[in-house]
Design a protein around this motif. Structure first.
Motif, PDB file in Angstrom:
ATOM      1  N   VAL A 173      14.545   3.036   1.690  1.00  0.00           N
ATOM      2  CA  VAL A 173      13.263   3.734   2.131  1.00  0.00           C
ATOM      3  C   VAL A 173      12.158   3.190   2.575  1.00  0.00           C
ATOM      4  O   VAL A 173      11.791   2.789   3.105  1.00  0.00           O
ATOM      5  CB  VAL A 173      12.614   4.029   1.010  1.00  0.00           C
ATOM      6  N   GLY A 174      11.504   1.598   2.200  1.00  0.00           N
ATOM      7  CA  GLY A 174      10.962   0.586   2.130  1.00  0.00           C
ATOM      8  C   GLY A 174      11.362   0.273   4.253  1.00  0.00           C
ATOM      9  O   GLY A 174      10.461  -0.593   4.344  1.00  0.00           O
ATOM     10  N   SER A 181       5.202 -13.907  14.184  1.00  0.00           N
ATOM     11  CA  SER A 181       4.687 -12.188  15.136  1.00  0.00           C
ATOM     12  C   SER A 181       3.691 -12.399  13.907  1.00  0.00           C
ATOM     13  O   SER A 181       3.750 -12.743  12.650  1.00  0.00           O
ATOM     14  CB  SER A 181       4.600 -11.433  15.534  1.00  0.00           C
ATOM     15  N   ARG A 182       2.296 -12.316  12.997  1.00  0.00           N
ATOM     16  CA  ARG A 182       1.454 -11.667  11.925  1.00  0.00           C
ATOM     17  C   ARG A 182       2.222 -11.350  11.616  1.00  0.00           C
ATOM     18  O   ARG A 182       2.577  -9.967  12.166  1.00  0.00           O
ATOM     19  CB  ARG A 182       0.200 -11.787  11.932  1.00  0.00           C
ATOM     20  N   PRO A 183       2.125 -10.996   9.972  1.00  0.00           N
ATOM     21  CA  PRO A 183       3.167  -9.407   9.584  1.00  0.00           C
ATOM     22  C   PRO A 183       1.788  -8.833   9.427  1.00  0.00           C
ATOM     23  O   PRO A 183       0.681  -9.004   9.638  1.00  0.00           O
ATOM     24  CB  PRO A 183       3.393 -10.065   8.113  1.00  0.00           C
ATOM     25  N   ILE A 184       2.942  -7.065   9.440  1.00  0.00           N
ATOM     26  CA  ILE A 184       1.953  -6.135   9.661  1.00  0.00           C
ATOM     27  C   ILE A 184       0.673  -6.325   8.492  1.00  0.00           C
ATOM     28  O   ILE A 184       1.114  -6.494   6.954  1.00  0.00           O
ATOM     29  CB  ILE A 184       2.401  -4.430   9.671  1.00  0.00           C
ATOM     30  N   SER A 185      -0.624  -5.672   7.994  1.00  0.00           N
ATOM     31  CA  SER A 185      -1.068  -5.606   6.880  1.00  0.00           C
ATOM     32  C   SER A 185      -1.872  -4.557   6.837  1.00  0.00           C
ATOM     33  O   SER A 185      -2.341  -3.384   7.961  1.00  0.00           O
ATOM     34  CB  SER A 185      -2.276  -6.116   7.382  1.00  0.00           C
ATOM     35  N   VAL A 186      -1.129  -3.643   5.378  1.00  0.00           N
ATOM     36  CA  VAL A 186      -1.795  -2.041   5.710  1.00  0.00           C
ATOM     37  C   VAL A 186      -2.099  -1.970   4.459  1.00  0.00           C
ATOM     38  O   VAL A 186      -2.281  -2.318   3.316  1.00  0.00           O
ATOM     39  CB  VAL A 186      -0.606  -1.283   5.598  1.00  0.00           C
ATOM     40  N   LEU A 187      -3.542  -0.795   4.291  1.00  0.00           N
ATOM     41  CA  LEU A 187      -4.173  -1.048   3.188  1.00  0.00           C
ATOM     42  C   LEU A 187      -3.562   1.161   3.005  1.00  0.00           C
ATOM     43  O   LEU A 187      -4.018   2.426   4.211  1.00  0.00           O
ATOM     44  CB  LEU A 187      -5.366  -0.563   3.830  1.00  0.00           C
ATOM     45  N   GLU A 207       9.784  -6.089   1.894  1.00  0.00           N
ATOM     46  CA  GLU A 207      10.283  -6.274   3.774  1.00  0.00           C
ATOM     47  C   GLU A 207       9.211  -7.280   4.482  1.00  0.00           C
ATOM     48  O   GLU A 207       8.962  -6.929   5.498  1.00  0.00           O
ATOM     49  CB  GLU A 207      10.106  -5.390   4.411  1.00  0.00           C
ATOM     50  N   GLY A 208       7.892  -7.849   3.835  1.00  0.00           N
ATOM     51  CA  GLY A 208       7.646  -8.717   4.472  1.00  0.00           C
ATOM     52  C   GLY A 208       6.328  -7.689   5.252  1.00  0.00           C
ATOM     53  O   GLY A 208       5.467  -8.704   6.105  1.00  0.00           O
ATOM     54  N   VAL A 209       5.655  -6.980   4.582  1.00  0.00           N
ATOM     55  CA  VAL A 209       4.647  -6.371   5.035  1.00  0.00           C
ATOM     56  C   VAL A 209       3.538  -6.717   3.873  1.00  0.00           C
ATOM     57  O   VAL A 209       3.844  -6.947   2.765  1.00  0.00           O
ATOM     58  CB  VAL A 209       4.697  -4.663   4.486  1.00  0.00           C
ATOM     59  N   ASP A 210       2.338  -6.993   4.362  1.00  0.00           N
ATOM     60  CA  ASP A 210       1.371  -7.082   3.625  1.00  0.00           C
ATOM     61  C   ASP A 210       0.373  -6.457   3.585  1.00  0.00           C
ATOM     62  O   ASP A 210      -0.605  -5.234   4.516  1.00  0.00           O
ATOM     63  CB  ASP A 210       0.350  -8.317   4.532  1.00  0.00           C
ATOM     64  N   VAL A 211       0.672  -5.793   1.752  1.00  0.00           N
ATOM     65  CA  VAL A 211      -0.228  -4.652   2.097  1.00  0.00           C
ATOM     66  C   VAL A 211      -1.383  -4.552   0.274  1.00  0.00           C
ATOM     67  O   VAL A 211      -1.445  -5.747  -0.077  1.00  0.00           O
ATOM     68  CB  VAL A 211       0.994  -3.166   0.828  1.00  0.00           C
ATOM     69  N   GLN A 212      -2.286  -4.313   1.083  1.00  0.00           N
ATOM     70  CA  GLN A 212      -3.494  -3.807   0.296  1.00  0.00           C
ATOM     71  C   GLN A 212      -3.599  -2.705  -0.562  1.00  0.00           C
ATOM     72  O   GLN A 212      -3.459  -1.796   0.376  1.00  0.00           O
ATOM     73  CB  GLN A 212      -4.529  -4.380   0.878  1.00  0.00           C
ATOM     74  N   VAL A 213      -3.821  -2.300  -2.145  1.00  0.00           N
ATOM     75  CA  VAL A 213      -4.199  -1.815  -2.105  1.00  0.00           C
ATOM     76  C   VAL A 213      -5.637  -0.796  -2.536  1.00  0.00           C
ATOM     77  O   VAL A 213      -6.473  -1.682  -2.969  1.00  0.00           O
ATOM     78  CB  VAL A 213      -3.190  -1.443  -3.638  1.00  0.00           C
ATOM     79  N   PHE A 214      -6.025   0.003  -1.836  1.00  0.00           N
ATOM     80  CA  PHE A 214      -7.314   1.017  -2.197  1.00  0.00           C
ATOM     81  C   PHE A 214      -7.231   1.495  -3.443  1.00  0.00           C
ATOM     82  O   PHE A 214      -6.817   3.126  -2.382  1.00  0.00           O
ATOM     83  CB  PHE A 214      -8.085   1.079  -0.912  1.00  0.00           C
ATOM     84  N   LEU A 262       5.078   5.592  -5.748  1.00  0.00           N
ATOM     85  CA  LEU A 262       4.260   4.922  -4.826  1.00  0.00           C
ATOM     86  C   LEU A 262       4.372   3.111  -5.403  1.00  0.00           C
ATOM     87  O   LEU A 262       4.409   2.533  -4.322  1.00  0.00           O
ATOM     88  CB  LEU A 262       2.916   5.342  -4.555  1.00  0.00           C
ATOM     89  N   ALA A 263       3.750   2.580  -7.157  1.00  0.00           N
ATOM     90  CA  ALA A 263       4.147   1.445  -6.822  1.00  0.00           C
ATOM     91  C   ALA A 263       5.252   1.242  -6.555  1.00  0.00           C
ATOM     92  O   ALA A 263       4.863  -0.460  -5.820  1.00  0.00           O
ATOM     93  CB  ALA A 263       3.549   1.048  -8.412  1.00  0.00           C
ATOM     94  N   ARG A 264       6.170   1.361  -7.307  1.00  0.00           N
ATOM     95  CA  ARG A 264       7.084   0.748  -6.215  1.00  0.00           C
ATOM     96  C   ARG A 264       8.205   1.156  -4.925  1.00  0.00           C
ATOM     97  O   ARG A 264       8.471  -0.319  -4.459  1.00  0.00           O
ATOM     98  CB  ARG A 264       8.810   1.947  -6.968  1.00  0.00           C
ATOM     99  N   GLN A 265       7.050   1.634  -4.255  1.00  0.00           N
ATOM    100  CA  GLN A 265       7.415   1.380  -3.111  1.00  0.00           C
ATOM    101  C   GLN A 265       6.729   0.179  -1.612  1.00  0.00           C
ATOM    102  O   GLN A 265       7.170   0.080  -1.362  1.00  0.00           O
ATOM    103  CB  GLN A 265       6.905   2.898  -2.127  1.00  0.00           C
ATOM    104  N   ILE A 266       5.727   0.250  -2.440  1.00  0.00           N
ATOM    105  CA  ILE A 266       4.589  -1.116  -2.107  1.00  0.00           C
ATOM    106  C   ILE A 266       4.957  -1.970  -2.135  1.00  0.00           C
ATOM    107  O   ILE A 266       5.460  -2.897  -1.705  1.00  0.00           O
ATOM    108  CB  ILE A 266       3.043  -0.812  -2.901  1.00  0.00           C
ATOM    109  N   ALA A 267       6.167  -2.395  -3.211  1.00  0.00           N
ATOM    110  CA  ALA A 267       6.782  -3.587  -3.672  1.00  0.00           C
ATOM    111  C   ALA A 267       7.749  -3.660  -2.328  1.00  0.00           C
ATOM    112  O   ALA A 267       7.842  -4.784  -2.542  1.00  0.00           O
ATOM    113  CB  ALA A 267       7.460  -3.274  -5.397  1.00  0.00           C
ATOM    114  N   SER A 268       8.211  -2.465  -2.640  1.00  0.00           N
ATOM    115  CA  SER A 268       9.548  -3.017  -1.435  1.00  0.00           C
ATOM    116  C   SER A 268       9.018  -2.830  -0.251  1.00  0.00           C
ATOM    117  O   SER A 268      10.243  -3.526   0.493  1.00  0.00           O
ATOM    118  CB  SER A 268      10.316  -1.352  -1.502  1.00  0.00           C
ATOM    119  N   LEU A 269       8.006  -2.216   0.267  1.00  0.00           N
ATOM    120  CA  LEU A 269       7.359  -3.178   1.328  1.00  0.00           C
ATOM    121  C   LEU A 269       7.034  -4.321   1.654  1.00  0.00           C
ATOM    122  O   LEU A 269       7.051  -5.035   2.772  1.00  0.00           O
ATOM    123  CB  LEU A 269       5.919  -1.723   1.761  1.00  0.00           C
ATOM    124  N   ARG A 270       6.475  -5.087   0.642  1.00  0.00           N
ATOM    125  CA  ARG A 270       6.293  -6.476   0.193  1.00  0.00           C
ATOM    126  C   ARG A 270       7.073  -7.189   0.306  1.00  0.00           C
ATOM    127  O   ARG A 270       7.381  -8.215   1.364  1.00  0.00           O
ATOM    128  CB  ARG A 270       5.138  -6.620  -0.721  1.00  0.00           C
TER     129      ARG A 270
END
Length: 338
Positions: free
Chosen positions: A313-314, A2-8, A36-43, A26-34
């Motif tokens: 936490v991620g 399945s396609r990774p979850i994509s989060v903004l 975990e395979g989550v596609d994180v975009q940042v706005f 938060l910057a570190r949390q974003i890195a931890s989510l990535r």
């Protein structure tokens, strides 16, 4: 597969070379989510004053097209995320957005009270709510909230020889340093109490203690500050789950704190840590005590035992995304109206 979850992720600006702000967790949390395979975009919401949230709406609408879910961090960014109805929304409340922003006297102003009410209402309009402490979860009740404190990067925040850190910072090796957990210019942090407690502890001990504020310090320098100091004072009126306390624990830096946020739960039963009344004399005695005790290893053990490392936490945050999207799919792909 399945396609990774994509989060903004919608947030105020993250730390940069020119702005060592408080959003490093938060910057570190974003890195931890990535990780975990989550596609994180940042706005990043940029501009002057509160008007920037309104002027960002058109740009946000363009940014959400390619993502599955929108995650606003802090109340204002949560409201910005709410200005669209096509994607599910997760909001992370950080602390004073639900608990209020006290002045120097510890009292909330009318605008602060109004915004806490507005943000409690926001919690009813989104698909999932993340808070940092049980106290915050009680504030948004009966809305169900997930209590997920920010994690700590244990590869960055780790014990270091004090002499090494002092040399790296070019501090005076003959002085004894106490860290102040925040910006002295922020009334919510109550620097005056920390300063009075440090002065009183210096009198009790018969030697000078130097209080060092943790303000506008580049993220990569923070572990050196924590290792160069012998203890940290936390005197804030309001906190969610202060990352600076968890980071200090990971470095085995002793902490003397008032009862605020989830600090009492974080430090419970750990040698070298105190939670005391909001009183300069009480804090001074606590500071004198911990400075007279042997170095501790309990802090880092406590972080690990409580599952407050970045990876754990991620995984919890990624699990919330999966639950939200699962609810969406259960309703034939359509968003459930609040």
């Amino acid at each position: 597969m399945s396609r990774p979850i994509s989060v903004l992720v919608v947030t105020v600006p993250l730390p940069s070379a020119s702005d060592a702000n408080t959003m490093a967790p938060l910057a570190r949390q974003i890195a931890s989510l990535r990780d975990e395979g989550v596609d994180v975009q940042v706005f990043e919401v940029e501009g002057a004053g509160k008007v920037k949230y309104f002027t960002s709406i058109p740009k946000l609408h363009r940014a959400i097209r390619a993502v599955d879910i929108v995650h606003g961090h802090f109340g204002y960014c949560g409201w910005l995320a709410r200005f669209q109805w096509s994607k599910p929304i997760v909001v992370s409340f950080m602390g004073d957005d639900l608990l209020g922003t006290p002045g120097e006297d510890g009292q909330l102003g009318r605008m602060s009270v109004f915004m806490t009410r507005v943000n409690r209402y926001l919690a009813r309009l989104v698909d999932a709510v993340i808070v940092k402490s049980a106290e915050m979860a009680r504030v948004v009740a009966p809305v169900e909230a997930s209590v997920v404190p920010n994690g700590v990067d244990l590869s960055v925040f780790e014990p270091m020889e004090r002499t090494t850190a002092i040399e790296r910072l070019d501090w005076d090796p003959e002085k004894r340093y106490v860290l102040f957990a925040g910006d002295p210019r922020n009334p919510r942090k109550q620097f005056s109490l920390a300063s009075a407690a440090t002065a009183r502890a210096s009198e009790l001990m018969g030697e000078d203690l130097t209080l060092v504020p943790l303000s506008q310090v580049p993220a990569e320098q923070v572990p050196f500050y924590m290792s160069a100091c012998e203890a940290m004072l936390m005197t804030s009126y309001v906190e969610g789950s202060p990352n600076v306390v968890k980071e200090a624990m990971a470095c085995n830096l002793k902490v003397v704190s008032v009862e605020v946020g989830d600090v009492a739960e974080l430090l419970e039963g750990l040698a070298g840590y105190r939670v005391l009344p909001r009183d300069a004399d009480a804090l001074a005695l606590g500071l004198q005590e911990v400075l007279g005790e042997p170095d501790t290893e309990d802090g880092r053990r406590g972080v690990i035992a409580q599952g407050l490392d970045l990876a754990t936490v991620g995984r919890r945050v990624a699990g919330i995304y999966e639950q939200v999207l699962g609810r969406d799919r259960d309703h034939d792909g359509g968003r459930v109206a609040p």
